[in-house]
Enzyme design. Sequence first.
Site, PDB file in Angstrom:
ATOM      1  N   CYS A 122      40.619  82.816  32.366  1.00 14.20           N
ATOM      2  CA  CYS A 122      40.505  81.445  32.867  1.00 14.20           C
ATOM      3  C   CYS A 122      41.790  80.658  32.668  1.00 14.20           C
ATOM      4  O   CYS A 122      42.053  80.141  31.583  1.00 14.20           O
ATOM      5  CB  CYS A 122      39.363  80.719  32.155  1.00 14.20           C
ATOM      6  SG  CYS A 122      37.819  81.615  32.285  1.00 14.20           S
ATOM      7  N   PRO A 126      41.259  73.252  39.222  1.00 16.59           N
ATOM      8  CA  PRO A 126      41.320  72.649  40.557  1.00 16.59           C
ATOM      9  C   PRO A 126      42.679  71.996  40.832  1.00 16.59           C
ATOM     10  O   PRO A 126      43.177  72.025  41.952  1.00 16.59           O
ATOM     11  CB  PRO A 126      40.202  71.599  40.507  1.00 16.59           C
ATOM     12  CG  PRO A 126      39.251  72.093  39.476  1.00 16.59           C
ATOM     13  CD  PRO A 126      40.057  72.851  38.470  1.00 16.59           C
ATOM     14  N   MET A 332      45.137 100.495  64.422  1.00 11.04           N
ATOM     15  CA  MET A 332      45.092 101.841  64.989  1.00 11.04           C
ATOM     16  C   MET A 332      43.675 102.286  65.315  1.00 11.04           C
ATOM     17  O   MET A 332      43.477 103.216  66.084  1.00 11.04           O
ATOM     18  CB  MET A 332      45.712 102.840  64.012  1.00 11.04           C
ATOM     19  CG  MET A 332      47.212 102.755  63.993  1.00 11.04           C
ATOM     20  SD  MET A 332      47.793 103.639  62.555  1.00 11.04           S
ATOM     21  CE  MET A 332      49.391 104.103  63.133  1.00 11.04           C
ATOM     22  N   GLU A 358      46.927  85.955  40.650  1.00 16.16           N
ATOM     23  CA  GLU A 358      47.789  86.427  39.568  1.00 16.16           C
ATOM     24  C   GLU A 358      49.221  85.988  39.811  1.00 16.16           C
ATOM     25  O   GLU A 358      50.174  86.667  39.430  1.00 16.16           O
ATOM     26  CB  GLU A 358      47.674  87.959  39.411  1.00 16.16           C
ATOM     27  CG  GLU A 358      46.224  88.383  39.231  1.00 16.16           C
ATOM     28  CD  GLU A 358      45.959  89.420  38.144  1.00 16.16           C
ATOM     29  OE1 GLU A 358      46.913  89.860  37.488  1.00 16.16           O
ATOM     30  OE2 GLU A 358      44.789  89.758  37.956  1.00 16.16           O
ATOM     31  N   GLU A 362      54.718  83.571  46.491  1.00 15.87           N
ATOM     32  CA  GLU A 362      55.773  82.547  46.436  1.00 15.87           C
ATOM     33  C   GLU A 362      56.250  82.360  44.997  1.00 15.87           C
ATOM     34  O   GLU A 362      57.456  82.252  44.732  1.00 15.87           O
ATOM     35  CB  GLU A 362      55.252  81.199  46.980  1.00 15.87           C
ATOM     36  CG  GLU A 362      55.100  81.128  48.497  1.00 15.87           C
ATOM     37  CD  GLU A 362      53.959  81.964  49.041  1.00 15.87           C
ATOM     38  OE1 GLU A 362      53.003  82.232  48.271  1.00 15.87           O
ATOM     39  OE2 GLU A 362      54.014  82.363  50.216  1.00 15.87           O
TER      40      GLU A 362
END
Lengths: 375, 132
Positions: A122, A126, A332, A358, A362
Amino acid sequence: STGLTEDQKEFQKVALDFAAKEMAPYMAEWDEKEIFPVETMRKAAQLGFGGIYVKPDVGGSGLSRLDTSIIFEALSTGCTSTTAYMSIHNMCVWMIDTFGNEEQRHRFCPSLCSMEKFASYCLTEPGSGSDAASLLTSAQRKGDTYILNGSKAFISGGGDTDVYVVMCRTGGPGPKGISCLVLEKGMPGLSFGKKEKKVGWNSQPTRAVIFEDCVVPVSNRLGAEGQGFNIAMQGLNGGRINIASCSLGAAHASVLLAQEHLTVRKQFGEPLASNQFRLADMATRLVAARLMVRNAARALQEGREDAAVLCSMAKLFATDECFGICNQALQMHGGYGYLKDYAVQQFVRDIRVHQILEGTNEVMRMIVARNLLQG
Amino acid sequence: QAIDDDCNQTGQLLAAMLDWPQGTFASRVQLESGGVLVEREVDGGLETLRLRLPAVLTADLRLNEPRYATLPNIMKAKKKPLEVLPAADLGVPAGPPRLKVLQVQEPPPRAGGEKVESVESLLGKLRHAGRI
């Protein structure tokens, strides 16, 4: 499997067998019904997959980062979403194993290694994703407890898992004010948000984790106050290799599916042989990505100075390339690739998020750039 | 059936030497009081035998699913002691070999079949060939 030792080939074989028999037949069902496959993961834990790079004295398998990468890549060919959750679980157990004191290691790790209990990581909130160090969840010291207030977002396993490794603010702003606490489901003041509806990763529930005057004993803190951010980042170095390895597995499975389809599907009177160059590109990029990931794994294992940067580069490169490979594999298959009866679309959906979590790709670029411009 | 010469003899030889009953190519084994129920894979299908114990059984690949090796066991495998016992220690002469290969040949190529005009003709030919 080139360049692997005898032992590593054995590990890979067990993992591939397990993936083919215990995971692949169910991956579509787990995705459609949003099943968190607890029994299957416990079977995997019995083989030693619950704490792969955790020390044996608390139930881990004591293997290297490279061994771990090989295993997750192999398991991922069976179900990428479930393997990705297992890698998060492994990361949490490692954090407790490495930064916990003896009492904490023995209290938490054995039942986590056996997956009798499951763990969640954790960090994200937000208001703080990429800018993780700006997290707001506060932990006020009160006697021999901390009182936590705040919330975490996008927590994999949240609500279904038992142990939560939570990064929270015990001190001032910035990374140095962050500590790492281990919470357990059932602690008063710990609750969960609604289960999120996701494009992929459906075999693991994702929920917000909410702290309202949640009381946590000081004896649940890993390491020292102010060490939490460092613990989180060190966990992520390994986590990035693991997630990249999951992408490799998905890409590998997708290349095999594409290969199969090209030999079977005929148009204009011939099998789809004209795509062989595209298939060759896909295979080449897969090998390149795999080498980056394995190289980073070795560097991390050896504690080399450039390990963190290599992990970021590997995560960036492998997750981007592998998504491209899976996407091409879907292309494909033509129209069939878009149907849920065909596995390739699930690999595409499942690994899309690897480019985001993770540490977004960027952020990976930020880490590499900073390293280049400082050095 | 040994993987070197495919002779399918060892279990049967052992049973004969011990004078014990044998259940070979076992695909299902169920213990009962005083004996064992063995379902065998035979060319025509399955054969079930009831044997009293002790008995010699040999396993067909359908008998069980192999377990997965666990990671710790894979690592321990390298460290297990490998004890080398010379054959003489067991009172077994190491040579000369008691089996001599006389000949190895391919099965004869498949002879062509024959189409017949009527059922009577077919029955006649089968009787003539000693098949019925």
